[in-house]
Design a protein around this motif. Structure first.
Motif, PDB file in Angstrom:
ATOM      1  N   VAL A 173      33.223  28.189  39.458  1.00  0.00           N
ATOM      2  CA  VAL A 173      32.572  28.675  40.714  1.00  0.00           C
ATOM      3  C   VAL A 173      31.616  29.503  40.383  1.00  0.00           C
ATOM      4  N   PHE A 221      44.159  35.662  43.008  1.00  0.00           N
ATOM      5  CA  PHE A 221      42.801  35.275  43.561  1.00  0.00           C
ATOM      6  C   PHE A 221      42.731  34.416  44.829  1.00  0.00           C
ATOM      7  N   ASN A 222      44.159  34.585  45.159  1.00  0.00           N
ATOM      8  CA  ASN A 222      44.482  33.710  46.612  1.00  0.00           C
ATOM      9  C   ASN A 222      43.490  34.603  47.642  1.00  0.00           C
ATOM     10  N   LEU A 223      43.336  34.237  48.631  1.00  0.00           N
ATOM     11  CA  LEU A 223      42.634  34.687  49.714  1.00  0.00           C
ATOM     12  C   LEU A 223      43.446  35.723  50.377  1.00  0.00           C
ATOM     13  N   LYS A 280      43.110  31.694  35.147  1.00  0.00           N
ATOM     14  CA  LYS A 280      42.620  31.280  36.474  1.00  0.00           C
ATOM     15  C   LYS A 280      41.073  32.105  36.594  1.00  0.00           C
ATOM     16  N   LEU A 334      37.772  30.120  37.321  1.00  0.00           N
ATOM     17  CA  LEU A 334      36.784  30.859  38.386  1.00  0.00           C
ATOM     18  C   LEU A 334      35.443  30.636  37.790  1.00  0.00           C
ATOM     19  N   VAL A 389      34.225  39.749  43.024  1.00  0.00           N
ATOM     20  CA  VAL A 389      35.285  38.731  43.600  1.00  0.00           C
ATOM     21  C   VAL A 389      36.275  39.680  43.936  1.00  0.00           C
TER      22      VAL A 389
END
Lengths: 685, 202
Positions: A31, A65-67, A23, A27, A39
Motif C-alpha cells: 500500500v 491496522f484494522n479500521l 502486517k 502495508l 497511517v
C-alpha cells in the motif's frame, strides 16, 4: 506548605507483538510503497494489569491496522499514527521534537473543537516512528506517548479509596463504571452521595457545570501504572480538565486513580487511590510544547531495534522474501502488475530436460507456486551440467527426471506445490498395438486430465512429434500453450492460438499505422502450422528441433527464460490467451505502445533467435487452414472419434495429411518441394 | 482498502454464559463417569474449555475461544516480569500467548505457548530456561519442546503430551474439570496465572 509535593509518574511502556511486523511489512510493500505518510493504528492496554508487572504495556499487533478497534471489554484502546520512513538516515535525522509538537498541535485542535470532550479516550494517544528493513527483517522503532511539558500537579492529600469511600460505595462505583461506553471509561466524573455514587461523562459534567461544581466531585481515570504509582496520562487529563473548566485552575481538585484488580469475589477497585491535587492555572498551560518519546531498553533516550529474522518461521521468510523482490517491481517499474495472477497460475511442463529446468527456474523467480513435470526419462550422467535441477546423486539414484525436478524445486522453495509424472506421451507414427494400446489410452487420458487442471502448458520435449498430442489437446481446451524448441545455435519460442467452434477463416488486421498488422491471439498459428508455411525470410526459418540434443549450452537457458517471460506477459495481459500479436509487414521495428501491450510490454507470437549472429526477431503468423494439429479438420475428428481417432493417428501419421486435406492444398500451390521436405520426418519412427 | 481491515487472526466465538451454565453441570457429571482412564474425547475437551471460558468471561479474565479449521482451542495472552535468579539486574518483560489445544493422537489437552520480548522478538527455549533455572530440576523440563500447533500448523512451544496422561489420571475421578486441574499443575512452568475461581468451580 511542607506537605505539598509534586507527583512523579510512571511512563507507559510499549510492547510489540510478533504479528505487528508482518502486517507493517505488508502495508509498506503493498500500500504505502515509498510513501512516508502517517497511517492511523490502534494500540491497547489491559483493563486489569497482569500481576507482577511494574508498568502497563501498550501493545500493538496485526489487528492494530484494522479500521476499527477490535472492541473487547477487557481492553482500553489507544489511538495513534505510525509513520514508516524509507531510510535509516531519515529515521535518525528527522526532528523528533518537531514531530511530537506537530502531532500535539493536532491533539490541541481536537480539544478546541470539542472532540476530546465528547470522546475522552482520545487522551490516550501515541505516535510511532519506524524504519523497517524488509530485506533483513529488522525494525527500528520509537514510540512517543506525548504529554505537555511543564505541567506540575502538587499533591495536597492522598489516600486509598477505601478511606474515603465505604466498601458499598466502591462496589457501586465499579458497577456504574461497567455501564459506561468504552470511550468514556478511561476518564469520567464521579459524584459522591450519601448512599451511592453517581457516574457521569465529562461531557455531561461540562454541560451542567454550575450544578456539578457544587457537589462532592471526583475526576476518575484509569491509572496506567501499578497501584501507589500514577500513570503519566494524568498530566494530560488534568490539563484538559483545566481547559474545560478554567475555574479549576489554581484550585485543589479530587481525582480517583482507578486500579482494577481481582479478588475472590471478582473484580475490585479497592487498590485505587484518591488524590487531592492542585491544578495549574489555565493561562500557564503551553499547548505547543510536548515531550514523551519512550526510553529504550538501556533507559536512554533513543529508538529501539529488533531483528525478527529468528522470530519468523524460515519457510515464511522464504515466502515473504520471494514475494519481496516481485512486489518491489510494483513500486515504480510496473505498478499495475498483477502478481496474484502469476502466483495462481498452474503450469504444466511437458519435458524436464534442459528446457524444462530453465523454464521452471524462471517461473520460480516469478513467484509461480504450482508446477507439474511430465517426463519419461531418468537422470543420466550427461544431464546435471546442463540441466539445472539435477545433481550427480540423481544420476546414481537413477531418479526419474520428472520426480527429480519436482524434488529439487521443493528443496529450493518448500512453498512450491509440485509433482512429477514419469510417463510417455503417445506420438504420431509411433506404433501402438497389443498390450501397448491400453497403456497409450491411459497416457492420453492422464495427459488430458493434466491439461484440464493446468492453466499454462509448456511444450519442452525433445522431439517434434511428441508435441503433436499436447498441441491438439491444448488448442481444443483453449489453454495458453507455450512452445520452445532448440537448434544447434538457434531457438524458437512461440505461443499457440486456440480452437474456436465454427470460427470463420482468420484474417490479419491492418492497423491505422503504416505497415503494422495484428492477429488475434485466438487465431495464431501453432508449431505445426508455422513450420509448414514459413514466414518471410525462409533462409532463417528452419525446423529447429531436429538437432536439439546438440546445442550450444546457453541456448536452452535463453529459450527457457524467454518461454517463461512470454507466458508471464500473456498471463498479465488483459485479454490473456486472446492477446493480439502485432508484427511489421516490412520488418520495421515496432513501437511497443501501438501493440496493445501488457503491463510488461509487447506480447509477440514467436521469438526466433540465432546465437551465431546474436540476432533475434519476432514474426507472427496466422493459423494454417490445413494444419495437421490445430485445424478444424483435426478438431472435428477429435471431437467425433476421440481416443479411437488418436490411436489411428499414432499408428499411421500419413492419415493426418489426408484428414487435414494437405494434399489438396499442396496441389493448389506451387512450392510443393518445401512441403515434401517438411513432412518427410513424419515417417521417422 | 482490504489491508486495513484484515480478518482477526482468530474467529472469536463468545458463548452465552447464563444459557450454558446449567447445561455444563449436567454434561460434566456425565463425562466424569467415563473418566476412569485418563483419555479425553474431543467433545469432552470442548465442554471443559467452554466451562473455563464461561468463568473467564464472568471475571474479566482474558481467555478467548478460537475456532480454526473446525478445531476449538483456548488462548490467553499474559505478560510477566522474568528475573534471572543469578543476576537480578537481568530482567525482562515476557509476553506469553498460551494455547490450550486438543491432541488427537494422545487424546489429551496440550498446553502450547509463544513467548516474546517487549520488542516482538521471540524468546528461545534456551533463554527461557535461563530465566527459569529453578524449574529445571522437575521432569517437565524434558517435555518442553518446539512442535507444530495441532490447529494452526505452525511451530510453537509445547509440553509433550506423553506425560499428560499421568497428570490427568490423578484427577480423573475427583475433578469436575480435569483441564483446570491439569493446568493448575503445569502452569508453574510457564507462569500462567490461574485464578482461584477456576479451581473453586471445578
Amino acid at each position: 506548605m511542607a506537605s505539598e509535593k509534586s507527583l512523579s509518574y510512571v511512563p507507559l511502556s510499549s510492547a510489540i507483538n510478533p504479528s505487528f511486523f508482518s502486517k507493517l511489512s505488508q502495508l509498506k510493500l503493498e500500500v504505502l510503497k515509498s510513501e512516508e505518510k502517517f497511517v492511523p493504528i490502534w494500540g491497547y492496554t489491559k483493563l486489569i494489569n497482569d500481576l507482577n508487572l511494574p508498568v502497563n504495556l501498550i501493545e500493538v499487533d496485526s489487528t492494530s491496522f484494522n479500521l476499527h478497534f477490535l472492541e473487547h471489554e477487557t481492553h482500553i484502546p489507544f489511538y495513534g499514527n505510525v509513520q514508516n520512513v524509507n531510510t535509516i538516515e531519515k529515521f535518525k535525522n528527522c526532528d523528533k521534537q518537531l514531530l511530537v509538537d506537530l502531532e500535539g498541535a493536532k491533539f490541541h485542535e481536537k480539544l478546541m473543537n470539542g472532540d476530546i470532550l465528547k470522546n475522552p479516550s482520545l487522551i490516550n494517544w501515541f505516535h510511532l516512528l519506524t524504519y523497517a528493513d524488509l530485506k533483513k527483517y529488522q525494525l527500528y522503532y520509537w514510540f512517543a506517548f506525548p504529554v505537555l511539558q511543564n505541567i506540575v500537579l502538587r499533591i495536597a492529600r492522598t489516600c486509598n479509596i477505601t478511606e474515603e469511600f465505604s466498601d458499598n460505595l466502591v462496589n457501586d462505583l465499579y458497577n456504574e463504571f461497567k455501564k459506561l461506553d468504552s470511550n468514556q471509561k478511561p476518564y469520567f466524573a464521579v459524584v459522591k452521595l450519601q448512599n451511592f455514587v453517581q457516574v457521569n461523562s465529562l461531557y455531561e459534567t461540562c454541560n451542567d457545570w454550575s450544578f456539578f461544581k457544587e457537589r462532592e466531585l471526583y475526576f476518575a481515570f484509569i491509572n496506567f501504572a501499578p497501584a501507589d504509582n500514577v500513570g503519566s496520562n494524568l498530566r494530560l487529563y488534568a490539563a484538559c480538565l483545566v481547559h474545560f473548566h478554567p475555574d479549576l485552575g489554581n484550585t485543589e481538585v479530587n481525582f480517583i486513580a482507578l486500579n482494577l484488580g481481582r479478588n475472590k469475589d471478582g473484580v475490585t477497585l479497592k487498590s485505587s487511590t484518591v488524590y487531592k491535587l492542585k491544578l495549574p492555572d489555565n493561562a500557564s498551560i503551553d499547548w505547543s510544547r510536548w515531550l514523551g518519546w519512550e526510553k529504550n531498553e538501556k533507559k536512554n533516550m533513543g529508538p529501539r531495534f529488533v531483528n525478527l529474522k529468528k522470530s519468523i518461521d524460515p519457510e515464511e521468510i522464504m515466502e515473504l522474501s520471494t514475494d519481496l523482490n516481485l512486489k518491489l517491481m510494483k513500486w515504480n517499474m510496473v505498478p499495475n502488475l498483477n502478481l496474484n495472477k502469476i502466483k495462481a497460475a498452474k503450469c504444466l511442463l511437458l519435458g524436464a530436460g534442459t528446457l524444462g529446468c530453465a523454464v521452471a527456474r524462471s517461473l520460480l523467480g516469478w513467484g509461480v507456486r504450482h508446477m507439474t513435470f511430465v517426463d519419461y526419462g531418468v537422470v543420466n550422467s550427461s544431464n546435471p551440467v546442463r540441466q539445472s535441477l539435477f545433481t550427480f546423486q540423481d544420476v546414481l539414484d537413477s531418479k526419474p527426471k520428472a520426480q527429480a525436478a519436482a524434488d529439487c524445486l521443493k528443496s529450493i522453495h518448500p512453498g512450491v506445490v509440485t509433482k512429477g509424472y514419469q510417463m510417455s506421451i503417445p506420438m504420431p507414427g509411433h506404433l501402438v498395438n497389443g498390450e501397448d494400446i491400453q497403456e497409450a489410452i491411459e497416457s492420453v487420458e492422464k495427459l488430458d486430465k493434466l491439461i484440464d487442471t493446468h492453466d499454462v502448458i509448456f511444450l519442452l520435449l525433445d522431439s517434434r512429434e511428441g508435441r503433436w498430442l499436447p498441441t491438439v489437446l491444448g488448442a481444443r481446451k483453449q489453454k495458453i500453450v507455450i512452445n520452445a524448441a532448440l537448434g544447434f545455435d538457434s531457438y524458437l519460442i512461440m505461443r499457440h492460438g486456440i480452437h474456436v467452434e465454427n470460427a470463420t477463416t482468420p484474417q490479419a488486421h491492418n492497423t491505422s499505422s503504416r505497415d503494422l498488422k495484428s492477429i488475434s491471439g485466438v487465431n495464431l498459428g501453432c508449431y505445426f502450422c508455422n513450420d509448414v508455411v514459413a514466414p518471410g525470410n525462409s533462409t532463417k526459418d528452419r525446423t529447429l528441433d531436429q538437432q536439439c540434443t546438440v546445442t550450444r549450452p546457453g541456448v536452452s537457458q535463453i529459450a527457457g527464460a524467454y518461454a517463461a517471460e512470454l507466458a508471464v506477459s500473456l498471463l498479465v495481459h488483459d485479454k490473456g490467451v486472446a492477446a493480439p500479436a502485432y508484427y511489421s509487414s516490412k520488418n520495421n521495428e515496432l513501437d511497443v505502445d501501438e501493440t496493445e501491450p501488457s503491463v510488461l510490454g509487447l506480447v509477440p507470437h514467436s521469438i526466433r533467435g540465432f546465437i551465431s549472429s546474436f540476432e533475434q526477431f519476432c514474426p507472427a503468423t496466422e493459423k494454417f487452414t490445413n494444419c495437421t494439429a490445430c485445424s478444424q479438420f483435426v478438431m472435428k475428428n477429435l471431437f467425433l472419434n476421440g481416443t479411437q481417432f488418436l490411436l489411428s493417428i499414432f499408428n499411421d501419421s500419413k492419415q493426418l495429411e489426408r484428414i487435414s486435406e494437405v494434399p489438396k492444398y499442396c496441389d493448389s500451390i506451387d512450392n510443393e518441394a518445401i512441403l515434401d521436405e517438411e513432412f518427410s520426418d513424419w515417417e521417422i519412427k | 482498502m482490504s489491508l486495513f481491515n484484515p480478518e482477526d487472526p482468530f474467529e472469536i466465538d463468545l458463548i452465552s454464559i447464563t444459557e450454558r451454565a446449567a447445561v455444563f453441570n449436567v454434561e460434566i457429571k456425565r463425562i466424569n463417569a467415563k473418566m476412569d482412564n485418563a483419555i479425553m474425547s474431543y467433545k469432552d475437551f470442548v465442554t471443559y474449555i467452554e466451562a473455563i471460558l464461561a468463568i473467564s468471561n464472568s471475571t474479566s479474565d482474558y481467555w478467548k475461544l478460537n475456532v480454526v479449521n473446525d478445531n476449538k482451542f483456548l488462548t490467553k495472552k499474559q505478560s510477566v516480569l522474568l528475573e534471572n535468579p543469578e543476576d537480578i539486574n537481568e530482567r525482562l518483560i515476557a509476553t506469553f500467548e498460551y494455547h490450550v489445544v486438543y491432541n488427537i493422537s494422545y487424546a489429551v489437552p496440550v498446553l502450547c505457548f509463544d513467548v516474546w520480548n517487549q520488542n516482538g522478538s521471540r524468546i528461545s527455549l534456551e533463554d527461557y530456561w535461563k530465566y527459569n533455572k529453578h524449574l529445571r530440576d522437575f521432569n517437565m523440563h524434558d517435555t518442553l519442546t518446539q512442535t507444530d500447533h495441532p490447529a494452526l500448523n505452525r511451530p510453537i512451544f509445547a509440553f509433550h503430551p506423553c506425560k499428560t496422561h499421568e497428570i490427568l489420571k490423578g484427577f480423573a475421578r475427583t475433578s469436575k474439570n480435569p483441564i483446570v486441574s491439569w493446568l493448575s499443575v503445569v502452569r508453574h512452568f510457564v507462569h500462567l496465572e490461574l485464578l482461584e475461581t477456576y479451581i473453586k468451580n471445578c
